[in-house]
Design a protein around this motif. Structure first.
Motif, PDB file in Angstrom:
ATOM      1  N   CYS A   1       7.582  -1.342 -10.684  1.00 25.01           N
ATOM      2  CA  CYS A   1       6.268  -0.932 -11.047  1.00 25.01           C
ATOM      3  C   CYS A   1       5.570  -2.444 -11.065  1.00 25.01           C
ATOM      4  O   CYS A   1       5.726  -3.040 -11.941  1.00 25.01           O
ATOM      5  CB  CYS A   1       6.455  -0.564 -12.158  1.00 25.01           C
ATOM      6  N   LEU A   2       5.030  -2.593  -9.811  1.00 23.24           N
ATOM      7  CA  LEU A   2       4.231  -3.851  -9.454  1.00 23.24           C
ATOM      8  C   LEU A   2       2.968  -3.706  -9.382  1.00 23.24           C
ATOM      9  O   LEU A   2       2.319  -2.797  -9.322  1.00 23.24           O
ATOM     10  CB  LEU A   2       5.144  -4.680  -8.243  1.00 23.24           C
TER      11      LEU A   2
ATOM     12  N   ASN B   1       0.671  -4.827  -7.115  1.00 19.11           N
ATOM     13  CA  ASN B   1       0.084  -4.275  -5.732  1.00 19.11           C
ATOM     14  C   ASN B   1       0.945  -4.196  -4.572  1.00 19.11           C
ATOM     15  O   ASN B   1       1.976  -4.629  -4.776  1.00 19.11           O
ATOM     16  CB  ASN B   1      -1.152  -5.182  -5.383  1.00 19.11           C
TER      17      ASN B   1
ATOM     18  N   ASP C   1       9.502   3.196  -5.571  1.00 18.61           N
ATOM     19  CA  ASP C   1       8.451   2.390  -5.881  1.00 18.61           C
ATOM     20  C   ASP C   1       7.381   3.135  -6.669  1.00 18.61           C
ATOM     21  O   ASP C   1       6.635   4.134  -6.076  1.00 18.61           O
ATOM     22  CB  ASP C   1       7.937   1.715  -4.624  1.00 18.61           C
TER      23      ASP C   1
ATOM     24  N   THR D   1       4.715   1.529  -8.085  1.00 20.10           N
ATOM     25  CA  THR D   1       3.460   0.763  -7.768  1.00 20.10           C
ATOM     26  C   THR D   1       2.211   1.636  -7.373  1.00 20.10           C
ATOM     27  O   THR D   1       2.603   2.387  -6.436  1.00 20.10           O
ATOM     28  CB  THR D   1       3.710  -0.579  -6.780  1.00 20.10           C
TER      29      THR D   1
ATOM     30  N   SER E   1       0.260   1.294  -4.389  1.00 11.49           N
ATOM     31  CA  SER E   1       0.544   0.657  -3.314  1.00 11.49           C
ATOM     32  C   SER E   1      -0.316   1.101  -2.116  1.00 11.49           C
ATOM     33  O   SER E   1      -0.949   2.396  -2.067  1.00 11.49           O
ATOM     34  CB  SER E   1       1.782   0.427  -3.090  1.00 11.49           C
TER      35      SER E   1
ATOM     36  N   ASN F   1      -7.319  -3.651 -11.590  1.00 12.46           N
ATOM     37  CA  ASN F   1      -6.116  -2.844 -10.994  1.00 12.46           C
ATOM     38  C   ASN F   1      -7.183  -1.708 -10.381  1.00 12.46           C
ATOM     39  O   ASN F   1      -6.602  -1.101  -9.382  1.00 12.46           O
ATOM     40  CB  ASN F   1      -5.414  -2.343 -12.015  1.00 12.46           C
TER      41      ASN F   1
END
Length: 289
Positions: free
Chosen positions: A67-68, A70, A93, A95, A97, A237
């Motif tokens: 959970c990042l 970008n 993932d 994220t 993205s 974000n």
């Protein structure tokens, strides 16, 4: 039957809630250090284990959950970890993205007989803690049961949108609507304040008609009581997500991309002005314009 060991990288506002739900479901959870130490320590207090780095974490786990911030961070992590993936391991993932990043990761992991799924979520930190998020999944169909078994610990709703990359595409379209709505609401209520329109009356009417939305309820309702933290999602974000959405539209529906570009420009300007870490609902403040 033993539960899959899960490695979580990115235990921020959202990732920490997901990790707590995984622990509550009986999964062994391993984490790496985060810039904010508090959520890591809270997870360790509940039984999670800490790994010194991503490679050591991957060595201990069956599933990697990220959970990042970008796609660029995801790609940097991939360059470090993909060579260490074993056959049968899974990378999920969450994220928000770029879809193309997910397509490439699925191909790279497939070469190692490992599995990749993009599964971004809708909802905020309270929903993550409560296990009521919605997961937008992109994966090979035969892998869906294994993915659902993990994301189902923190999600009330799970939908597969197609092959890897499609979950992220769906999330970007969702965020194009939600953040576009947030900008329109901030414009409407800024205008109402300047021309003497009662904002509470406007809200009451909107809540009974076609303008009603989760964004209206979550952001404007609290703001009318002086709480501008109703939509816990940062302007930086949101700007990033709309840039990704703009690129997606430019590739697939070019005539639809200009509006996304305008919305992304609005958010980017606020971020450059020093508001990037503020929640999007602060756009309702008279001084944030």
């Amino acid at each position: 039957m033993s539960k899959s060991a899960i490695g979580v990288i990115g235990v921020g506002l959202m990732g920490a809630g997901m990790a707590h739900r995984l622990l509550a479901a009986g999964h062994p959870v391993h984490v790496v250090a985060h810039r904010n130490r508090a959520p890591v320590d809270a997870l360790l207090d509940r039984g999670a284990q800490e790994a010194p780095d991503g490679t050591a974490l991957l060595d201990r786990c069956d599933v990697l959950l990220t959970c990042l911030p970008n796609a660029d961070v995801v790609e940097i992590l991939a360059d470090a970890l993909v060579p260490s993936f074993r056959a049968g391991q899974i990378w999920i993932d969450t994220t928000t993205s770029r879809p193309g990043t997910s397509v490439q990761l699925a191909e790279r992991l497939g070469e190692r007989d490992a599995i990749f799924a993009d599964a971004p979520v809708t909802g905020g930190p309270p929903q993550a803690e409560a296990g009521t998020l919605a997961s937008l999944v992109g994966c090979v169909e035969q892998h869906c049961p294994a993915i659902e078994a993990i994301v189902g610990t923190y999600s009330k709703t799970i939908r597969r949108f197609g092959a890897p990359g499609s979950g992220h595409a769906a999330k970007l379209l969702n965020n194009l609507v939600t953040q576009g709505t947030m900008i329109l609401l901030s414009d409407a209520y800024q205008c109402a304040a300047k021309i003497g329109v009662d904002p509470q009356a406007l809200y009451d009417v909107m809540m009974t008609g076609a303008a009603r939305s989760g964004t209206l309820q979550n952001a404007v309702g609290p703001a009318l009581e002086g709480n501008y933290a109703g939509a816990k999602f940062t302007i930086a974000n949101a700007a990033k997500d709309l840039r990704y959405a703009e690129a997606l539209l430019a590739q697939s529906a070019p005539s639809r991309a200009p509006l996304a570009a305008v919305l992304a420009d609005r958010l980017s300007a606020l971020a450059r002005a020093g508001h990037g870490d503020d929640f999007v609902s602060t756009m309702l403040k008279p001084e944030t314009s």
